[in-house]
Write a protein that holds these residues in place. Sequence first.
Motif, PDB file in Angstrom:
ATOM      1  N   VAL A 154      35.455  46.409  19.311  1.00  0.00           N
ATOM      2  CA  VAL A 154      36.828  46.120  19.727  1.00  0.00           C
ATOM      3  C   VAL A 154      37.485  47.452  20.088  1.00  0.00           C
ATOM      4  CG1 VAL A 154      37.689  46.233  17.355  1.00  0.00           C
ATOM      5  CG2 VAL A 154      38.994  44.993  19.094  1.00  0.00           C
ATOM      6  N   SER A 155      38.394  47.411  21.057  1.00  0.00           N
ATOM      7  CA  SER A 155      38.999  48.645  21.565  1.00  0.00           C
ATOM      8  C   SER A 155      40.513  48.585  21.488  1.00  0.00           C
ATOM      9  CB  SER A 155      38.577  48.884  23.024  1.00  0.00           C
ATOM     10  OG  SER A 155      37.172  48.908  23.159  1.00  0.00           O
ATOM     11  N   ILE A 156      41.111  49.754  21.541  1.00  0.00           N
ATOM     12  CA  ILE A 156      42.563  49.892  21.656  1.00  0.00           C
ATOM     13  C   ILE A 156      42.884  50.267  23.098  1.00  0.00           C
ATOM     14  CG2 ILE A 156      44.571  51.264  20.996  1.00  0.00           C
ATOM     15  CD1 ILE A 156      43.862  49.524  18.757  1.00  0.00           C
ATOM     16  N   LEU A 157      43.803  49.508  23.724  1.00  0.00           N
ATOM     17  CA  LEU A 157      44.266  49.779  25.078  1.00  0.00           C
ATOM     18  C   LEU A 157      45.764  50.053  25.049  1.00  0.00           C
ATOM     19  CD1 LEU A 157      41.480  48.578  25.774  1.00  0.00           C
ATOM     20  CD2 LEU A 157      42.554  47.319  27.634  1.00  0.00           C
ATOM     21  N   PRO A 158      46.276  50.802  26.020  1.00  0.00           N
ATOM     22  CA  PRO A 158      47.715  51.090  26.046  1.00  0.00           C
ATOM     23  C   PRO A 158      48.520  49.854  26.433  1.00  0.00           C
ATOM     24  CG  PRO A 158      46.661  51.941  28.015  1.00  0.00           C
ATOM     25  CD  PRO A 158      45.554  51.473  27.120  1.00  0.00           C
ATOM     26  N   GLU A 159      49.846  49.974  26.301  1.00  0.00           N
ATOM     27  CA  GLU A 159      50.756  48.862  26.583  1.00  0.00           C
ATOM     28  C   GLU A 159      50.668  48.400  28.032  1.00  0.00           C
ATOM     29  OE1 GLU A 159      55.505  47.781  25.849  1.00  0.00           O
ATOM     30  OE2 GLU A 159      54.790  49.863  25.802  1.00  0.00           O
ATOM     31  N   SER A 160      50.238  49.272  28.925  1.00  0.00           N
ATOM     32  CA  SER A 160      50.172  48.941  30.352  1.00  0.00           C
ATOM     33  C   SER A 160      49.031  47.995  30.696  1.00  0.00           C
ATOM     34  CB  SER A 160      50.011  50.224  31.174  1.00  0.00           C
ATOM     35  OG  SER A 160      48.812  50.908  30.812  1.00  0.00           O
ATOM     36  N   ALA A 161      48.135  47.691  29.732  1.00  0.00           N
ATOM     37  CA  ALA A 161      46.944  46.890  30.023  1.00  0.00           C
ATOM     38  C   ALA A 161      47.299  45.499  30.536  1.00  0.00           C
ATOM     39  CB  ALA A 161      46.067  46.790  28.779  1.00  0.00           C
ATOM     40  N   ALA A 162      48.265  44.841  29.902  1.00  0.00           N
ATOM     41  CA  ALA A 162      48.618  43.471  30.302  1.00  0.00           C
ATOM     42  C   ALA A 162      49.179  43.437  31.710  1.00  0.00           C
ATOM     43  CB  ALA A 162      49.620  42.881  29.316  1.00  0.00           C
ATOM     44  N   ARG A 207      53.161  50.620  20.936  1.00  0.00           N
ATOM     45  CA  ARG A 207      52.723  49.278  21.324  1.00  0.00           C
ATOM     46  C   ARG A 207      51.384  49.387  22.062  1.00  0.00           C
ATOM     47  NH1 ARG A 207      56.934  45.630  20.752  1.00  0.00           N
ATOM     48  NH2 ARG A 207      58.982  46.599  20.431  1.00  0.00           N
ATOM     49  N   TYR A 208      50.421  48.608  21.602  1.00  0.00           N
ATOM     50  CA  TYR A 208      49.079  48.674  22.149  1.00  0.00           C
ATOM     51  C   TYR A 208      48.515  47.257  22.337  1.00  0.00           C
ATOM     52  CZ  TYR A 208      49.633  53.351  20.143  1.00  0.00           C
ATOM     53  OH  TYR A 208      50.103  54.585  19.807  1.00  0.00           O
ATOM     54  N   TYR A 209      47.252  47.213  22.779  1.00  0.00           N
ATOM     55  CA  TYR A 209      46.531  45.950  22.878  1.00  0.00           C
ATOM     56  C   TYR A 209      45.165  46.105  22.232  1.00  0.00           C
ATOM     57  CZ  TYR A 209      49.826  43.594  25.974  1.00  0.00           C
ATOM     58  OH  TYR A 209      50.937  42.981  26.473  1.00  0.00           O
ATOM     59  N   GLU A 244      38.227  48.720  31.159  1.00  0.00           N
ATOM     60  CA  GLU A 244      37.333  49.662  30.483  1.00  0.00           C
ATOM     61  C   GLU A 244      37.848  51.097  30.630  1.00  0.00           C
ATOM     62  OE1 GLU A 244      34.193  50.609  28.031  1.00  0.00           O
ATOM     63  OE2 GLU A 244      34.986  48.637  28.601  1.00  0.00           O
ATOM     64  N   ASN A 245      38.416  51.395  31.800  1.00  0.00           N
ATOM     65  CA  ASN A 245      38.946  52.742  32.027  1.00  0.00           C
ATOM     66  C   ASN A 245      40.175  53.031  31.183  1.00  0.00           C
ATOM     67  OD1 ASN A 245      36.988  53.460  33.880  1.00  0.00           O
ATOM     68  ND2 ASN A 245      38.164  52.774  35.655  1.00  0.00           N
ATOM     69  N   LEU A 246      40.824  51.979  30.675  1.00  0.00           N
ATOM     70  CA  LEU A 246      42.021  52.159  29.853  1.00  0.00           C
ATOM     71  C   LEU A 246      41.703  52.324  28.367  1.00  0.00           C
ATOM     72  CD1 LEU A 246      44.612  49.604  31.319  1.00  0.00           C
ATOM     73  CD2 LEU A 246      44.557  52.077  31.624  1.00  0.00           C
ATOM     74  N   VAL A 247      40.430  52.136  27.994  1.00  0.00           N
ATOM     75  CA  VAL A 247      40.075  52.196  26.575  1.00  0.00           C
ATOM     76  C   VAL A 247      40.456  53.559  25.994  1.00  0.00           C
ATOM     77  CG1 VAL A 247      38.169  52.229  24.929  1.00  0.00           C
ATOM     78  CG2 VAL A 247      38.239  50.488  26.719  1.00  0.00           C
ATOM     79  N   MET A 248      41.274  53.518  24.941  1.00  0.00           N
ATOM     80  CA  MET A 248      41.705  54.746  24.281  1.00  0.00           C
ATOM     81  C   MET A 248      40.792  55.112  23.107  1.00  0.00           C
ATOM     82  SD  MET A 248      45.710  53.610  24.305  1.00  0.00           S
ATOM     83  CE  MET A 248      46.439  55.146  23.774  1.00  0.00           C
ATOM     84  N   ILE A 249      40.370  54.089  22.400  1.00  0.00           N
ATOM     85  CA  ILE A 249      39.453  54.308  21.281  1.00  0.00           C
ATOM     86  C   ILE A 249      38.747  52.989  21.001  1.00  0.00           C
ATOM     87  CG2 ILE A 249      41.203  53.801  19.518  1.00  0.00           C
ATOM     88  CD1 ILE A 249      39.855  55.970  17.784  1.00  0.00           C
ATOM     89  N   LEU A 254      42.890  40.020  24.524  1.00  0.00           N
ATOM     90  CA  LEU A 254      43.781  41.105  24.906  1.00  0.00           C
ATOM     91  C   LEU A 254      45.082  40.797  24.187  1.00  0.00           C
ATOM     92  CD1 LEU A 254      43.912  43.662  26.671  1.00  0.00           C
ATOM     93  CD2 LEU A 254      44.991  42.267  28.440  1.00  0.00           C
ATOM     94  N   VAL A 255      45.167  41.273  22.952  1.00  0.00           N
ATOM     95  CA  VAL A 255      46.212  40.841  22.026  1.00  0.00           C
ATOM     96  C   VAL A 255      47.173  42.001  21.754  1.00  0.00           C
ATOM     97  CG1 VAL A 255      46.674  39.931  19.720  1.00  0.00           C
ATOM     98  CG2 VAL A 255      44.635  39.188  20.979  1.00  0.00           C
ATOM     99  N   PRO A 256      48.489  41.797  21.998  1.00  0.00           N
ATOM    100  CA  PRO A 256      49.455  42.872  21.762  1.00  0.00           C
ATOM    101  C   PRO A 256      49.632  43.151  20.269  1.00  0.00           C
ATOM    102  CG  PRO A 256      50.596  40.831  22.295  1.00  0.00           C
ATOM    103  CD  PRO A 256      49.129  40.569  22.501  1.00  0.00           C
TER     104      PRO A 256
END
Length: 292
Positions: free
Chosen positions: A50-58, A251-253, A227-232, A265-267
């Motif tokens: 599972v990954s952490i994405l920034p708020e801009s992902a949605a 705020r992340y996803y 995938e390019n947005l994956v932070m960790i 893709l859960v906020p």
Amino acid sequence: MPLYISQDRVKSYISRRLPTATLLLWFFVFGCTGPAFRVDGKLDPLAGSVSILPESAAALLDSLQEAHAKAIASLENQIVAKRDSLSSGGKVLEADLEKIRGKARSAREAYFRAFEGIRRFRSFGGNAIFSNEDRVIGTKKLLQEIADRFYKGKAFSLETETELRAFIRSRLVLREKKLMRARSSLNRIQRSKGGNTEKLEQLEKDYALARRGLVAETNGKIVSSLENLVMIRTRLDSVGNFTFSQLPSGRYYLYAPYPLPKGWLVPIHLDRHRRQELGPVNASNLLVIDVS
């Protein structure tokens, strides 16, 4: 004497050399000076990670799906114009054809939605017995194939076979019959069209091919962009538990693309330690689906 490199020089080098997602990860690890929080959760261990994405992902996902919808609408307009120019049967026959085509599409969607329920049946090895590729196999053949409790290299119990037969007969057979009737009606009307019937049929094939091409292109963009947005990213343990530690507030996803086209893709708002389960309730379609 140890070599000293200033922090400014390190930041300058990183900003020139590393992509955005890596920069964000570097910030998580080295640049977070505010309060840090933890996220715990659980999901299907088959997801793997599972990954952490920034708020801009949605917003990014919405924009890609919206662009796809516009491209499909444009393609449909082009096909309608070509269809009208080729049709010699008049507006009434064309309207009938469009109506039957809509019924066939609806029947196919209904069958595919019902078929999703069959994915819950598991083999002895814990794997799904059926996949989306099996949607095109007739229910009669499916019932024959599972007679020996073995399907495409996957063995399952007598109890599972009984439940599978009940599911196929109660959920799929009737919908398959409706789909077959709709397709038969569609083929009959298409054959009744005079003059340019073969050209019209080829047009429909080209249309379906173009739609599938747009779907594949959009889904490729969705997967690569997210995938390019994956932070960790972190791996799941054997039962599906995961933990992210030392995350700065914000705020992340939470992102887990499994099993595509669905996924999560859960906020999540990090202002304290959080626990977020990822299950059927908050799963959604990440990819676009061709239902033509």
